[in-house]
Scaffold this motif. Structure first.
Motif, mmCIF file in Angstrom:
data_model
loop_
_atom_site.group_PDB
_atom_site.id
_atom_site.type_symbol
_atom_site.label_atom_id
_atom_site.label_comp_id
_atom_site.label_asym_id
_atom_site.label_seq_id
_atom_site.Cartn_x
_atom_site.Cartn_y
_atom_site.Cartn_z
ATOM 1 N N HIS A 23 0.834 -1.207 0.000
ATOM 2 C CA HIS A 23 0.000 0.000 0.000
ATOM 3 C C HIS A 23 0.870 1.259 0.000
ATOM 4 O O HIS A 23 0.566 2.236 -0.689
ATOM 5 N N GLY A 24 1.931 1.250 0.791
ATOM 6 C CA GLY A 24 2.764 2.445 0.902
ATOM 7 C C GLY A 24 3.381 2.847 -0.426
ATOM 8 O O GLY A 24 3.473 4.036 -0.743
ATOM 9 N N ILE A 25 3.809 1.855 -1.212
ATOM 10 C CA ILE A 25 4.379 2.152 -2.529
ATOM 11 C C ILE A 25 3.339 2.810 -3.416
ATOM 12 O O ILE A 25 3.607 3.826 -4.070
ATOM 13 N N LEU A 85 -1.803 -5.340 -8.523
ATOM 14 C CA LEU A 85 -1.603 -6.592 -7.800
ATOM 15 C C LEU A 85 -0.642 -6.328 -6.650
ATOM 16 O O LEU A 85 0.477 -5.850 -6.861
ATOM 17 N N SER A 86 -1.074 -6.652 -5.436
ATOM 18 C CA SER A 86 -0.347 -6.260 -4.241
ATOM 19 C C SER A 86 -0.206 -7.438 -3.289
ATOM 20 O O SER A 86 -0.887 -8.461 -3.425
ATOM 21 N N THR A 138 6.044 -5.131 -7.709
ATOM 22 C CA THR A 138 6.930 -6.126 -7.110
ATOM 23 C C THR A 138 8.407 -5.778 -7.217
ATOM 24 O O THR A 138 9.231 -6.326 -6.483
ATOM 25 N N ASP A 139 8.769 -4.903 -8.167
ATOM 26 C CA ASP A 139 10.171 -4.558 -8.374
ATOM 27 C C ASP A 139 10.216 -3.201 -9.080
ATOM 28 O O ASP A 139 9.185 -2.628 -9.447
ATOM 29 N N VAL A 140 11.430 -2.698 -9.279
ATOM 30 C CA VAL A 140 11.581 -1.345 -9.814
ATOM 31 C C VAL A 140 10.952 -1.174 -11.198
ATOM 32 O O VAL A 140 10.206 -0.213 -11.425
ATOM 33 N N LEU A 175 6.319 -11.377 -2.197
ATOM 34 C CA LEU A 175 6.558 -10.869 -3.541
ATOM 35 C C LEU A 175 6.710 -12.010 -4.539
ATOM 36 O O LEU A 175 6.180 -11.964 -5.653
ATOM 37 N N LYS A 176 7.425 -13.041 -4.134
ATOM 38 C CA LYS A 176 7.605 -14.206 -5.011
ATOM 39 C C LYS A 176 6.276 -14.918 -5.238
ATOM 40 O O LYS A 176 5.971 -15.347 -6.357
#
Length: 249
Positions: free
Chosen positions: A23-25, A209-210, A178-180, A224-225
Motif C-alpha cells: 500500500h505504501g508504494i 496486484l499487491s 513487485t520490483d523497480v 513478492l515471489k
C-alpha cells in the motif's frame, strides 16, 4: 544525481500498514502523480473501508470517507457537483469487488469521469484474512482452510477484464509493484488514468496486484515471489481497455 525527496502529495503521517505491505508504494505513486500534474489543490480522494481506511491521513489533498463499497457512488457525487475537480477512489478488493461491485460497474457503464485505484491482494486484509472475491482457486485463507473450492465458492472476479467490456470505461490497466521496473510501469499507468480524467475522457481504473504478507502467512520477500508465481499468471498484467484517443464524451 537528483536528491530523493518526499512528495508534497503525502502528509507527514506515518503509515500504519504491516511490514512488506505494498500500500505504501502505491500511496507514493498516487501522491507523486498528483504533485507532478499540478492537481493537488483541486483533487478529492475517496477513502474506502479496509486496510486503506485511513488514507485521509496520508494524502495531502481533500479526502472523503465513504461507507463500505460506496466510494464510486461518493466519487460520482463529488465529481458531478464540481466537474473541474479531479476525483479518485482508493479501494481494496473486498471494498470494490464484493460489497461495492454494483457501484463500480454502474459508475463505469455510465462513463463517470473519475479515476479508481484498485488494490488487489487476493484476500481480506483488515478483517483477518478471509476469502475475497479475488482469492485464487485453491488459495488458503481463514475461511477456506483447505483452499478455495470453486465448486462451492465460485471463481475469482477479474475486475479489469469485466470493466473493459463496458462502453463507459475509457482506460483500464492491471499493474504490480513487485520490483523497480514494475513500479515505474505502475506510475505510468496511474498518471495516464489521472490524465484520462483531466482530459474528460471518462472512467479510468488501475488495478494493482499487491501483497498481504501478514494474512498470506509469508515473509515480505516470500510474498513478492508468491505474487509473481501465482497472481500474475491468473491476473495477467497489461492494458485491458484504452479509449483515450477517442474518448467517451
Amino acid at each position: 544525481m537528483a536528491e530523493f525527496k518526499k512528495t508534497a502529495g503525502l502528509t507527514d503521517a506515518v503509515f500504519h500498514y504491516c511490514p512488506g505491505c505494498t500500500h505504501g508504494i502505491v500511496h507514493r505513486l498516487v501522491a507523486e502523480t498528483m504533485e507532478e500534474l499540478g492537481i493537488l489543490g483541486r483533487t478529492v480522494g475517496i477513502a474506502p473501508v479496509g486496510c486503506a481506511v485511513m488514507a485521509y491521513d496520508y494524502f495531502n489533498c481533500d479526502m472523503i470517507e465513504a461507507p463500505h463499497g460506496r466510494a464510486p457512488a461518493v466519487a460520482t457525487g463529488a465529481k458531478r457537483a464540481n466537474p473541474d475537480n479531479i476525483v479518485f477512489t482508493y479501494q481494496g478488493d473486498g471494498d470494490l469487488a464484493a460489497i461495492g461491485t454494483a457501484e463500480t460497474v454502474h459508475a463505469a457503464t455510465r462513463g463517470e469521469n473519475i479515476t479508481i485505484i484498485f488494490i488487489n491482494n487476493a484476500i481480506y486484509g483488515m478483517t483477518g484474512g478471509q476469502m475475497a472475491p479475488t482469492t485464487l482457486p485453491g488459495q488458503v485463507t481463514q475461511t477456506t482452510p483447505y483452499g478455495r473450492d470453486v465448486t462451492r465458492a465460485g471463481f475469482p472476479v477479474r475486475v479489469c477484464e469485466m470493466l473493459a467490456t463496458l462502453s463507459g470505461t475509457a482506460y483500464a490497466e492491471r499493474v504490480t509493484v513487485t520490483d523497480v521496473p514494475n513500479i515505474r510501469n505502475a506510475k505510468r499507468a496511474i498518471r495516464k488514468a489521472f490524465q484520462t480524467q483531466i482530459d474528460r475522457k471518462g472512467f479510468s481504473i488501475v488495478e494493482v496486484l499487491s501483497t498481504c504478507p501478514t494474512n498470506w502467512g509469508l515473509a515480505p520477500a516470500e510474498a513478492l515471489k508468491w505474487l509473481k508465481d501465482n497472481m500474475i499468471p491468473y491476473y495477467p498484467l497489461g492494458v485491458y481497455q484504452d479509449r483515450t484517443e477517442k474518448g467517451v464524451f
